[in-house]
Write a protein that holds these residues in place. Structure first.
Motif, PDB file in Angstrom:
ATOM      1  N   GLU A  46       0.800  -1.215   0.000  1.00 38.35           N
ATOM      2  CA  GLU A  46       0.000   0.000   0.000  1.00 38.35           C
ATOM      3  C   GLU A  46       0.836   1.270   0.000  1.00 38.35           C
ATOM      4  N   LYS A  47       2.116   1.169   0.314  1.00 40.17           N
ATOM      5  CA  LYS A  47       2.973   2.360   0.256  1.00 40.17           C
ATOM      6  C   LYS A  47       3.075   2.899  -1.165  1.00 40.17           C
ATOM      7  N   ASN A  48       2.933   2.026  -2.154  1.00 43.50           N
ATOM      8  CA  ASN A  48       2.990   2.472  -3.548  1.00 43.50           C
ATOM      9  C   ASN A  48       1.851   3.422  -3.888  1.00 43.50           C
ATOM     10  N   LEU A  49       0.731   3.320  -3.162  1.00 41.39           N
ATOM     11  CA  LEU A  49      -0.408   4.208  -3.400  1.00 41.39           C
ATOM     12  C   LEU A  49      -0.505   5.308  -2.360  1.00 41.39           C
ATOM     13  N   SER A  50      -0.307   4.955  -1.081  1.00 36.30           N
ATOM     14  CA  SER A  50      -0.496   5.936  -0.005  1.00 36.30           C
ATOM     15  C   SER A  50       0.498   7.083  -0.078  1.00 36.30           C
ATOM     16  N   GLN A  51       1.648   6.876  -0.737  1.00 38.87           N
ATOM     17  CA  GLN A  51       2.624   7.959  -0.851  1.00 38.87           C
ATOM     18  C   GLN A  51       2.096   9.126  -1.690  1.00 38.87           C
ATOM     19  N   HIS A  52       1.085   8.855  -2.506  1.00 43.45           N
ATOM     20  CA  HIS A  52       0.488   9.907  -3.332  1.00 43.45           C
ATOM     21  C   HIS A  52      -0.703  10.568  -2.654  1.00 43.45           C
ATOM     22  N   LEU A  53      -1.142  10.030  -1.504  1.00 47.16           N
ATOM     23  CA  LEU A  53      -2.345  10.516  -0.847  1.00 47.16           C
ATOM     24  C   LEU A  53      -1.996  11.012   0.554  1.00 47.16           C
ATOM     25  N   SER A  54      -2.845  11.852   1.104  1.00 48.30           N
ATOM     26  CA  SER A  54      -2.653  12.373   2.456  1.00 48.30           C
ATOM     27  C   SER A  54      -3.704  11.758   3.381  1.00 48.30           C
ATOM     28  N   LEU A  55      -3.640  10.425   3.532  1.00 48.62           N
ATOM     29  CA  LEU A  55      -4.581   9.726   4.376  1.00 48.62           C
ATOM     30  C   LEU A  55      -4.131   9.789   5.825  1.00 48.62           C
TER      31      LEU A  55
END
Length: 558
Positions: A422-431
């Motif tokens: 999930e780091k591959n996606l969460s790095q683009h988001l501010s969750l």
């Protein structure tokens, strides 16, 4: 020398006592607020002239070009008057809430035209802030704001500055200011730029401009993230293809948005309602990547294979034969096979890890991330052999029903896009939490909502209950439009009216016209009276021996 701390003595009051009609004021600070002007308006309007240096390169040509770089956008919104605290800092919210900003800005603009010159430090070197009135100097000052003047709260417990009086004490500070002020190599005149920014505050804007400003405010974060790297490259010529010209306006919007999401997050779920042309939209995306010499694989259920092979063959039934599609088509079940042939492709020769884009039709078939130790499941093989191995693979999933009865269904499909990490996606988001946490929270909310009374179980209620992180995640990687959405937000004159769905009719026909045959209800009652004992042999076992059959402890002689 005298000290001022904005507790026992206030800088603003001391300035009022020093400024006289015709005074010359020199000021160097990083911030200039129109509310500070309002606090000292009577005194400032009586002075002779004011020279102001922005200690940072605010409003300079280099600063403006850097902050307003034109990108791939249809409309260009110039920066508003918030730079360098011009229309108030975070500590002047109370003053802004009075809604007197336009009147203050108008008066401040007239004062600037008459008596003020602004210059900006473009040397790249630091400069110490100060204020001087004739031969009285104050050093250092945090800015020309109401909080720095001591009239509003700030983020400082104390703000002690020194007051130097007379040409002897203040002379050195004044000479340094004049030396910098007269050096054209270090400063840039920004008076007209500052004035134009302030004029924006009280200008009568056209409705069109107000509309664009609203859009800019809503989508500014999205626009800031846009770059040529994630936008479709017009140089590929994808807009001249046959499939692109066959799309309706809402399908073209979806195709370009999919490309943006694939380039940013490596994955996207197209969840448009049935009948909105997800296949054609996906074909446009496929053609874009083929134009970039990318290798594409379509995975679909076996029964839908002809939907895709029609367009990559040289058939007279292919409406896009001119586009010369070259993608491979395989079935979902082929992921479990290592030998044989499927749809004209030898499975033992397939280089699964060499596909740049994988399009998964009916992706909800992969909603269960089942793993097995003794054999590779389809999900495992798709994740390991196709997505993780070889080249970086982008994943486009098509499904009108990506969620069956739990949000884990959606999470498992999204995992294919970010390779299970999930780091591959969460790095683009501010969750505020992990992606797993987002879906767990959403499932808990859904469970709570489903237990509500029917009259309270509305779509508005669950939308209010779901966390913002959930919507941010969905907005990032999904596109889902209904027919009602398309009719509301698009010109559908080229599409025509969607078929009207008639309400279901309850038709109750008799079993037969023969009046001697009993009706349904009588047959049902007779069936209910049957014990069907032949199918329940345990009913013939003594109660005292029943436990032996239930636990399996009895022997053959019992």
């Amino acid at each position: 020398m005298k000290t001022i701390d904005n507790l026992n003595s206030v800088l603003g009051d001391d300035l009022k006592s020093e400024i006289r009609p015709g005074s010359k004021v020199r000021m160097a600070a990083s911030v200039f607020s129109i509310y500070a002007f309002e606090a000292l308006r009577e005194e400032l309007e009586s002075l002779g002239e004011l020279e102001f240096i922005f200690t940072d390169p605010a409003f300079s040509s280099a600063s403006v070009q850097g902050s307003t770089r034109r990108e791939h956008r249809t409309y260009f919104i110039p920066p508003l008057a918030g730079e360098a605290g011009l229309t108030g800092t975070e500590f002047e919210v109370r003053l802004r809430n009075r809604l007197t900003q336009r009147a203050i800005a108008r008066e401040c603009a007239q004062w600037i035209r008459d008596k003020v010159k602004f210059r900006s430090n473009v040397s790249g070197l630091g400069m110490q802030p100060m204020v001087a009135v004739d031969d009285v100097a104050y050093f250092p000052v945090s800015g020309f704001t109401t909080s720095a003047l001591g009239y509003e709260e700030s983020d400082q417990l104390s703000n002690v500055l020194a007051k130097f009086e007379g040409p002897g004490e203040a002379g050195h500070l004044l000479s340094v200011f004049d030396q910098v002020w007269n050096d054209p190599g270090k400063l840039e005149d920004v008076t007209q730029t500052v004035l134009s920014h302030i004029e924006q505050v009280y200008a009568e804007n056209s409705p069109e401009r107000v509309y664009y400003l609203i859009l800019n405010s809503i989508f500014s974060e999205f626009l800031a993230d846009l770059s040529e790297d994630v936008l479709p490259d017009d140089r590929t010529g994808y807009r001249e293809t046959a499939v692109w010209n066959a799309l309706y306006n809402f399908q073209r919007d979806a195709a370009e948005s999919i490309i943006n999401k694939l380039e940013t997050y490596n994955g996207c779920i197209l969840a448009d309602s049935v009948g909105l042309g997800k296949t054609f939209t996906a074909l446009a995306v496929i053609k874009y990547y083929e134009k970039r010499n990318k290798s594409v694989l379509v995975l679909c259920p076996k029964k839908l294979a002809e939907n895709w092979t029609t367009y990559n063959k040289n058939y007279v039934t292919n409406p896009f034969v001119a586009d010369r599609f070259n993608y491979d088509v395989l079935a979902h079940t082929d992921l479990s096979r290592t030998r044989g042939e499927s749809l004209g492709i030898r499975l033992d020769h397939v280089n699964w890890g060499n596909y740049d884009l994988v399009v998964i039709d009916e992706s909800h078939n992969f909603r269960n991330a089942d793993y097995s130790e003794d054999r590779d499941t389809r999900y495992q093989r798709l994740m390991q052999k196709v997505i993780r191995e070889g080249v970086q693979t982008k994943v486009l999933m098509l499904s009108a029903t990506p969620v069956n009865n739990r949000f884990t269904d959606l999470k498992n499909q999204l995992q294919l896009a970010y390779e299970g990490d999930e780091k591959n996606l969460s790095q683009h988001l501010s969750l505020s939490t992990s992606i797993d946490g987002v879906f767990r929270a959403a499932q808990a909310v859904f469970n709570e909502w489903s237990r509500l009374p029917a009259e309270e179980r509305t779509s508005e209620r669950i939308l209010a209950m779901l966390d913002l992180d959930f919507f941010q995640l969905l907005d990032a990687v999904t596109i889902a439009r209904s027919r009602k959405h398309v009719q509301k937000y698009y010109d559908t004159s080229a599409v025509g009216a969607f078929p009207h769905r008639l309400p279901p009719e309850s038709i109750q026909e008799p079993l037969t016209d023969d009046t001697t045959v009993p009706p349904y209800n009588e047959i049902f009652e007779q069936l209910q009276a049957l014990h069907l004992a032949v199918y329940t042999p345990l009913k013939y076992v003594f109660d005292s021996r029943l436990y032996k059959y239930e636990t399996g402890t009895g022997d053959q002689n019992t």
